[in-house]
Design an enzyme around this catalytic site. Structure first.
Site: not given
Ligand code: ATP
Ligand code: LTN
Length: 330
Positions: A116, A198, A201
């Site tokens: 992130k 993966k 969102k």
């Protein structure tokens, strides 16, 4: 079965971004199947969401949206409790205490924070770095035995295990040591546009995922556009054919059919027919899901979240009291 003898399950989802089929198949649908056997608590983890910047108005809406998604997915309040993390202040209180047991070397191993941070680790919030300790507190606070999550969260649950053990070793054996439960198929649904990563969102392209709130016809089109592999055979082979294998997994889980059965059904038919079949399954799933979702009002959800928090407050207080006593502040 006697309520007290049932093992406790705890899990949660962040109220950020659009919840997608990966979240549903990897986590929430697994929770639904566990409700009879376990004593379940499902949390809307809003304090996790704020570890990256959120718009306050959107966050408020997303909290309600996630709770509705739990209910529309089949979380049954006869068997389970749902609540909002920030309603129970003991989460942050226990996180602070566990921070004194966690080591910098533990957190430096966590891959989600690095992903992130996207190469800019010095500039992300301390909260994002410390996120796994808050997650450990969420789990440990309710004497959790089992934590059903997708594969990407395994590392965080392992940390919760280690922190509980270390705390028990340093002080007294007052914390239950949890373990993760990862489903065999569906624990890692891959992106429709790139089956080597993966489904996420936070993906940049909308073609990556099918959101649970997507228009069903639009979702069917996304399936038709999903990336597949070079030959035309509908056969599961995760290494050599990641695209079709991912679509087979989604099909199998949504339709409740074995992958082998689907391979037979589509043998000799090619990807076009297969995708049409899957597009129909996805469309039907979303229509059913959204019908249930739209039938729940915001006010009803707010009430349910409040009453969930009231029910579990005593468990949280009890754990914090035990912890405070053994560390010597009470
Ligand atoms: P992102 O999708 O942005 O990476 P996230 O992983 O932080 O977000 P959450 O909403 O916090 O997503 O995850 C909720 C649950 O869904 C977790 O148990 C997580 O493991 C699971 N999950 C997320 N993505 C997938 C996926 N692609 N396949 C299976 N499970 C998933
Ligand atoms: N980090 C998790 C969400 C989460 C969670 C939890 C999951 C926060 N606290 C406790 C299970 C148990 C994620 O999915 N990103």
């Amino acid at each position: 079965m006697n309520e007290d003898k049932k093992l406790r399950v705890f899990s949660g989802v962040q109220p950020s971004g659009n919840l997608h089929l990966g979240n549903y198949l990897g986590a929430i649908s697994q929770w639904v199947n566990m409700q009879e056997k376990y004593n379940c608590i499902f949390c809307v983890v809003d304090y996790h969401a704020i570890t990256v910047k959120q718009d306050p108005e959107i966050l408020r809406k997303k909290i309600i949206e996630i709770a509705k998604i739990y209910l529309a997915s089949g979380i049954d309040l006869e068997n389970s409790i749902i609540f909002q993390q920030s309603d129970i202040k003991e989460h942050t209180e226990l996180a602070w205490i566990l921070n004194t047991v966690a080591r910098i070397s533990d957190l430096n191993k966590m891959t989600q924070f690095k992903d992130k941070a996207d190469g800019n680790q010095e500039n992300v919030s301390v909260g994002l770095y410390d996120y796994p300790v808050l997650m450990a507190a969420d789990i440990i606070l309710y004497n959790t035995d089992v934590v059903p999550v997708g594969e990407d969260q395994l590392q965080h649950v392992e940390l919760a295990r280690d922190l509980a053990k270390r705390f028990n070793h340093n002080f007294d054996k007052v914390l239950r040591v949890p373990k993760a439960e990862i489903r065999k198929e569906g624990a890692r649904i891959m992106g429709l546009d790139d089956p080597t990563k993966k489904m996420s969102k936070s993906a940049t392209s909308e073609l990556n995922y099918i959101a649970l709130t997507d228009d069903p016809d639009k979702a069917a089109k996304k399936i038709m556009k999903a990336s597949t592999d070079s030959d035309m055979e509908v056969k599961y082979d995760k290494e050599k054919k990641p695209g079709i294998s991912n679509l087979l997994t989604i099909y199998s889980l949504l339709a409740g059919k074995e992958i082998k059965e689907l391979e037979k059904e589509y043998s000799g038919k090619g990807y076009g027919d297969f995708k049409k079949g899957l597009a129909e399954v996805v469309k039907k799933f979303l229509i059913d899901f959204q019908e249930k979702y739209n039938a729940i009002s915001d006010d009803e959800v707010k009430k349910l979240l409040k009453s969930g928090a009231e029910k579990i407050q005593p468990i949280a207080e009890d754990t914090i009291l035990r912890v405070k006593k053994v560390i010597g502040v009470k």
